[in-house]
Design a protein around this motif. Structure first.
Motif, PDB file in Angstrom:
ATOM      1  N   TYR A  14       0.844  -1.189   0.000  1.00 34.34           N
ATOM      2  CA  TYR A  14       0.000   0.000   0.000  1.00 34.34           C
ATOM      3  C   TYR A  14       0.885   1.246   0.000  1.00 34.34           C
ATOM      4  O   TYR A  14       1.726   1.423   0.881  1.00 34.34           O
ATOM      5  N   ASP A  15       0.718   2.109  -1.007  1.00 36.98           N
ATOM      6  CA  ASP A  15       1.479   3.366  -1.091  1.00 36.98           C
ATOM      7  C   ASP A  15       0.623   4.504  -0.554  1.00 36.98           C
ATOM      8  O   ASP A  15      -0.599   4.512  -0.745  1.00 36.98           O
ATOM      9  N   ASP A  43       5.315   3.654   1.955  1.00 40.87           N
ATOM     10  CA  ASP A  43       4.542   2.472   1.622  1.00 40.87           C
ATOM     11  C   ASP A  43       4.445   1.563   2.841  1.00 40.87           C
ATOM     12  O   ASP A  43       5.218   1.682   3.785  1.00 40.87           O
ATOM     13  N   SER A  45       4.036  -2.566   3.885  1.00 36.13           N
ATOM     14  CA  SER A  45       4.014  -3.977   3.481  1.00 36.13           C
ATOM     15  C   SER A  45       3.468  -4.795   4.648  1.00 36.13           C
ATOM     16  O   SER A  45       3.620  -4.420   5.808  1.00 36.13           O
ATOM     17  N   TYR A  55       8.630   5.230   5.380  1.00 38.50           N
ATOM     18  CA  TYR A  55       8.174   6.522   4.894  1.00 38.50           C
ATOM     19  C   TYR A  55       9.240   7.603   5.083  1.00 38.50           C
ATOM     20  O   TYR A  55      10.181   7.448   5.854  1.00 38.50           O
TER      21      TYR A  55
END
Length: 179
Positions: A14-15, A43, A45, A55
Motif C-alpha cells: 500500500y502506497d 509504503d 508492506s 516513509y
C-alpha cells in the motif's frame, strides 16, 4: 494520518502520500519556533500480522541561531521505518514492534516523534551580523566588550567606596588621626 488495517491488507503493498499539519510541535518545550506542513510519503508492506511502514518526512522548521538567536530555517528529511502488529505476543517479545489493538492505525504520533528526533542541537545563521543580533531580552542585555569592561570597572569602583555600616565608625577613626 489514519490507516484502515483491512484496506492495507487488501491492497498490500500500500502506497501513501499526504501533507500533514504538525504545528502543535511549536507549543511543546523544544526549540522549534515554526514548522511548515510536512510531506509524508511511503509504503506499507504486510507479512502475517506485521505491518511495516517505510516513509519519508520532509519539511522546514524554524530554529533559533545558537550565536544570535535569529530565526534560521532548517530543512529536514527523515527516513523512518515503523513496525506494528496485531499479535500481542509478538509485540511483547520485540520492543521495536508496536502493538495495535484497533482496526485503525494513527501514524501521527510516530511522525511527530521522528520530527522531534531530527531537531539538531545547534543551528547557525549564515547572515549573522551585529545588525541582526537580538540585543536584549527579558532581564538581560547584550554588551560589547568595551561596554562590559567599563561597566565592570564602574561596579568595582562603587564596591570600594561602599563601607559596611558596622565599620562606619572606624572610618572616623582614621580621619581623627590626621588632625
Amino acid at each position: 494520518m489514519k490507516f484502515s488495517l483491512q484496506k492495507i491488507k487488501r491492497e498490500a503493498p500500500y502506497d501513501f502520500e499526504d501533507t500533514v499539519n504538525v504545528d502543535e510541535l511549536e507549543r511543546m518545550e523544544n526549540d522549534i519556533r515554526n514548522i511548515t506542513d510536512v510531506n509524508v510519503k511511503g509504503d506499507v508492506s504486510v507479512r502475517s500480522e506485521t505491518y511495516t511502514f517505510r516513509y519519508t518526512i520532509k519539511g522546514t522548521m524554524t530554529l533559533p541561531c545558537a550565536r544570535t538567536l535569529v530565526d534560521v530555517p532548517y530543512e529536514f528529511s527523515v527516513q523512518a521505518i515503523d513496525q506494528f502488529t496485531t499479535s500481542e505476543y509478538q509485540a511483547q517479545n520485540d520492543e521495536d514492534i508496536h502493538f495495535i489493538d484497533q482496526e485503525v492505525l494513527d501514524l501521527m504520533p510516530y511522525i511527530k516523534e521522528n520530527i522531534l528526533l531530527e531537531v539538531p542541537l545547534r543551528v547557525y545563521s549564515d547572515e549573522a551580523t551585529m545588525d541582526n543580533i537580538v540585543s536584549e531580552g527579558s532581564g538581560w542585555d547584550l554588551l560589547q566588550e568595551d561596554e562590559h569592561l567599563d561597566l565592570k570597572a564602574k561596579h568595582e569602583e562603587e564596591e570600594q567606596e561602599k563601607v559596611d555600616p558596622r565599620l562606619s565608625s572606624l572610618k572616623k577613626f582614621f580621619d581623627d588621626k590626621k588632625d
